[in-house]
Design a protein around this motif. Sequence first.
Motif, PDB file in Angstrom:
ATOM      1  N   LEU A  63      41.313  47.122  46.293  1.00 14.75           N
ATOM      2  CA  LEU A  63      41.018  47.132  47.732  1.00 14.75           C
ATOM      3  C   LEU A  63      41.827  46.062  48.455  1.00 14.75           C
ATOM      4  N   LYS A  64      42.050  44.949  47.751  1.00 12.83           N
ATOM      5  CA  LYS A  64      42.812  43.850  48.374  1.00 12.83           C
ATOM      6  C   LYS A  64      44.231  44.306  48.684  1.00 12.83           C
ATOM      7  N   ASP A  65      44.804  45.125  47.802  1.00 13.43           N
ATOM      8  CA  ASP A  65      46.175  45.616  48.017  1.00 13.43           C
ATOM      9  C   ASP A  65      46.273  46.421  49.313  1.00 13.43           C
TER      10      ASP A  65
ATOM     11  N   GLY B 177      27.682  49.203  40.495  1.00 14.60           N
ATOM     12  CA  GLY B 177      28.117  48.100  39.645  1.00 14.60           C
ATOM     13  C   GLY B 177      29.604  47.836  39.793  1.00 14.60           C
ATOM     14  N   TYR B 178      30.034  46.674  39.295  1.00 12.88           N
ATOM     15  CA  TYR B 178      31.439  46.308  39.423  1.00 12.88           C
ATOM     16  C   TYR B 178      32.331  47.188  38.572  1.00 12.88           C
ATOM     17  N   GLN B 179      33.431  47.628  39.137  1.00 16.77           N
ATOM     18  CA  GLN B 179      34.496  48.302  38.399  1.00 16.77           C
ATOM     19  C   GLN B 179      35.796  47.621  38.816  1.00 16.77           C
TER      20      GLN B 179
ATOM     21  N   GLY C 121      28.422  46.022  48.307  1.00 14.76           N
ATOM     22  CA  GLY C 121      29.122  45.586  49.520  1.00 14.76           C
ATOM     23  C   GLY C 121      30.621  45.580  49.341  1.00 14.76           C
ATOM     24  N   ARG C 122      31.079  45.476  48.077  1.00 12.20           N
ATOM     25  CA  ARG C 122      32.527  45.579  47.823  1.00 12.20           C
ATOM     26  C   ARG C 122      32.907  47.028  48.083  1.00 12.20           C
ATOM     27  N   GLY C 123      33.828  47.245  48.965  1.00 14.74           N
ATOM     28  CA  GLY C 123      34.141  48.616  49.358  1.00 14.74           C
ATOM     29  C   GLY C 123      33.528  48.912  50.709  1.00 14.74           C
TER      30      GLY C 123
ATOM     31  N   SER D 227      29.317  34.876  38.520  1.00 14.56           N
ATOM     32  CA  SER D 227      30.302  35.724  37.857  1.00 14.56           C
ATOM     33  C   SER D 227      31.489  35.805  38.793  1.00 14.56           C
ATOM     34  N   ARG D 228      32.658  36.148  38.278  1.00 15.85           N
ATOM     35  CA  ARG D 228      33.774  36.359  39.209  1.00 15.85           C
ATOM     36  C   ARG D 228      33.470  37.521  40.153  1.00 15.85           C
ATOM     37  N   ASN D 229      32.543  38.394  39.723  1.00 20.69           N
ATOM     38  CA  ASN D 229      32.218  39.532  40.601  1.00 20.69           C
ATOM     39  C   ASN D 229      31.592  39.087  41.914  1.00 20.69           C
ATOM     40  N   ASP D 230      30.631  38.141  41.844  1.00 21.43           N
ATOM     41  CA  ASP D 230      30.071  37.679  43.130  1.00 21.43           C
ATOM     42  C   ASP D 230      30.933  36.592  43.746  1.00 21.43           C
ATOM     43  N   GLN D 231      31.751  35.930  42.912  1.00 30.96           N
ATOM     44  CA  GLN D 231      32.662  34.922  43.448  1.00 30.96           C
ATOM     45  C   GLN D 231      33.705  35.587  44.356  1.00 30.96           C
ATOM     46  N   VAL D 232      34.279  36.676  43.881  1.00 32.79           N
ATOM     47  CA  VAL D 232      35.274  37.363  44.712  1.00 32.79           C
ATOM     48  C   VAL D 232      34.592  38.015  45.914  1.00 32.79           C
ATOM     49  N   LEU D 233      33.355  38.488  45.712  1.00 31.23           N
ATOM     50  CA  LEU D 233      32.609  39.060  46.847  1.00 31.23           C
ATOM     51  C   LEU D 233      32.439  38.040  47.969  1.00 31.23           C
TER      52      LEU D 233
HETATM   53  N1  ARG Z   1      40.378  40.070  40.399  1.00 30.30           N
HETATM   54  C1  ARG Z   1      39.101  40.605  40.260  1.00 30.30           C
HETATM   55  C2  ARG Z   1      38.748  41.495  41.447  1.00 30.30           C
HETATM   56  O1  ARG Z   1      39.268  41.302  42.493  1.00 30.30           O
HETATM   57  C3  ARG Z   1      38.104  39.503  40.163  1.00 30.30           C
HETATM   58  C4  ARG Z   1      36.845  39.919  39.493  1.00 30.30           C
HETATM   59  C5  ARG Z   1      37.133  40.163  38.062  1.00 30.30           C
HETATM   60  N2  ARG Z   1      35.961  40.528  37.374  1.00 30.30           N
HETATM   61  C6  ARG Z   1      36.011  41.126  36.195  1.00 30.30           C
HETATM   62  N3  ARG Z   1      34.894  41.430  35.622  1.00 30.30           N
HETATM   63  N4  ARG Z   1      37.149  41.426  35.597  1.00 30.30           N
HETATM   64  O2  ARG Z   1      37.979  42.392  41.320  1.00 30.30           O
END
Ligand code: ARG
Length: 432
Positions: free
Chosen positions: A326-328, A318-320, A232-234, A109-115
Amino acid sequence: MAMKLWDKGFEPNEIVERFTVGQDRELDMALARYDVEGSMAHIRMLQHIGLLTQDELERLLDGLQQIRDEIQAGQFCIEEGIEDVHSEVEKLLTERLGDIGKKIHAGRSRNDQVLVDLKLFYRQEMIDLAEEIQTVVQQLLALSQRHSAVLMPGYTHMQIAMPSSFGLWFGAYAETLVDDLHVVAAAYELANLNPLGSAAGYGSSFPLNRTMTTELLRFASMHYNVCAAQMGRGKSERAVAYALNAVASTIGKMAMDVCLFMSQNFAFVSLPDEFTTGSSIMPHKKNPDIFEVMRAKCNRLQSIIGEVSMLTTNLPMGYQRDLQLLKDITFPALTEMHDVVRTLHFILPHLRVNEHILDDPRYDYLFTVEDVNRRVLEGVPFREAYREVGMQVQRGTYKPHKEVHHTHEGSIGHLCTEQIGQKLEALMKRFQ
Ligand code: ARG
């Protein structure tokens, strides 16, 4: 118009799109090389578990290698209308390789990809920061040695207290930065855990081999529990923020000292003219703006812990999408931190030290404790010796003996430069 990984045949509202994508297209550029690296490990693993053929794997690896070269050559960008780096890479692969490009996202998922991108990014950032700090520490230790015999006043309550020295002053910032490396190393070690395979945050029904991606990406270990991986994000960002806080608090204090010591009322240190800045109205001014801006940046850097905490506090498991922001916070802070450390490294050799500070009689009382201690060594009980010298000060008859004999570890006469260097070496080993 805009291609979406999640396209289901309708166009998203433009305002929602702009608002939610935010700064991702610019900030994600820092993640590009790690995104490709993560994808390479992921598809090697997919081939291993039978979801890609050897031939598909090789073509995909070539495609990713080409993108990696383009990133390195500065030819990669996240196009208008593309949401983020993850979408851009997949889009390029699909354009160039056709349908097999569409296979790489299985079990992910992009969620673990960005992680995983962020872990790899923070891991490298902490290594770079540690190496920059190491350079400054070595510089400070050399200055401490060079000026070990130059005395200066030590203060408590901003009042003249006891003799100090430039050996102590430079050495103190060197050792404190070494101690700060404990916090940087903690952020590094937390970044060195693999989150890949947690997918959207709850794992996958494919028999993913997470040990394999952990090894391929040279992580020390993994976040085992997929929900912990997502949490772990955060957490990574908090650790990075603590690391920056530690380093910035030390450098900020040193910058403050220099600003104070450059004041004519102190005149302990100075800078050659070309490193000072002038005033538009006062013709005589030569200001230490470089250290003031350093102090300001360090103060601001210390505040990002608050921003990271506020952004993530009370988010449920879970992902929000909040997490994206956080990147900003951390990306510009990291850029700023590197700039501060490198600027300190640049300016330190130009700092001039006043070797005659203590010739001024206003500093005579620095030596009262030395005089008390000398009496004690001659057999006078401490409280009596204290009173004798105290009465001399009170009557205005005190005359200092301006020599200092400090011999214990870490004192003016025994700076333990070598031991501090060993501490540095031991800490740097944690970053391998
Ligand atoms: N740009 C998003 C972030 O940094 C990537 C992950 C997006 N995932 C999603 N379910 N919209 O969090």
